[in-house]
Scaffold this active site. Sequence first.
Site, PDB file in Angstrom:
ATOM      1  N   CYS A 102       5.469   9.794  -0.458  1.00 23.25           N
ATOM      2  CA  CYS A 102       4.154   9.350   0.022  1.00 23.25           C
ATOM      3  C   CYS A 102       3.033  10.310  -0.361  1.00 23.25           C
ATOM      4  CB  CYS A 102       4.178   9.111   1.525  1.00 23.25           C
ATOM      5  SG  CYS A 102       5.360   7.839   2.016  1.00 23.25           S
ATOM      6  N   THR A 123       7.996   5.946  -2.584  1.00 25.37           N
ATOM      7  CA  THR A 123       8.917   5.968  -1.457  1.00 25.37           C
ATOM      8  C   THR A 123      10.340   5.844  -1.986  1.00 25.37           C
ATOM      9  OG1 THR A 123       7.301   4.946   0.029  1.00 25.37           O
ATOM     10  CG2 THR A 123       9.589   4.809   0.688  1.00 25.37           C
ATOM     11  N   TYR A 124      11.260   6.508  -1.308  1.00 27.17           N
ATOM     12  CA  TYR A 124      12.685   6.355  -1.620  1.00 27.17           C
ATOM     13  C   TYR A 124      13.313   5.373  -0.647  1.00 27.17           C
ATOM     14  CZ  TYR A 124      17.701   7.280  -1.486  1.00 27.17           C
ATOM     15  OH  TYR A 124      19.069   7.128  -1.481  1.00 27.17           O
ATOM     16  N   GLY A 152       0.821  -1.196   0.000  1.00 24.28           N
ATOM     17  CA  GLY A 152       0.000   0.000   0.000  1.00 24.28           C
ATOM     18  C   GLY A 152       0.857   1.249   0.000  1.00 24.28           C
TER      19      GLY A 152
END
Length: 218
Positions: free
Chosen positions: A179, A76-77, A72
């Site tokens: 995000c 993102t890094y 979900g």
Amino acid sequence: MGSIDWKISDQLVDYPVAVAFMEQRVRAIRDGEAPDTVWLLEHPALYTAGTSAADDELVSPDRFPVYETGRGGRYTYHGPGQRIAYTMLDLKPRGSDVRAYVYNLEEWAIRTLALFNVKGERREGRVGIWVDRGNDRGEPGREDKIAAIGVRVRRWVSYHGISINVEPDLEHFTGIVPCGIAEHGVTSLFDLGITATVSDVDNALMQAFEQVFGEISD
């Protein structure tokens, strides 16, 4: 619920290798052939896209490899200096409650940060764990994200998990809208003036895990 198999990697782990391991281990846990597992690791610099990721949130698509993932969340890094805890747990003995499980992952990150005297906090409507920068930099209203959470559950066995920024290159986060939240920043333990090692963070994660989930083993 049995003991936890802790898997700790000191070298960078390629993302596809980690996903393949998680999927295999989830099947084994589901079939009763392996114990619940927590894997602590770091990835090379990369971006991952969760199931809710929007195309316009990938600002620099050619900067680092981009991987689609079934967890979900949004973009993102991951990279060196960020400790990831991939958490493969059978949720059936834990009440088959995904919402409660996500809450416990948040609590795990919060308690881990507290061991370094960092106050990590939840925010309504925002995924992850946040630090109020008004306290340490005198910037009221500024909040930076220090830990990310992404979860996937297959037949009541969880995988993916949490990540804590220890000392990553924070500039790498500018290639995405982390995000999906553009109005707030990103921080790390190092950015907050804490010179913790990855080993320090591993020990804190293990200690806090026992507090939240109630079981641990070597």
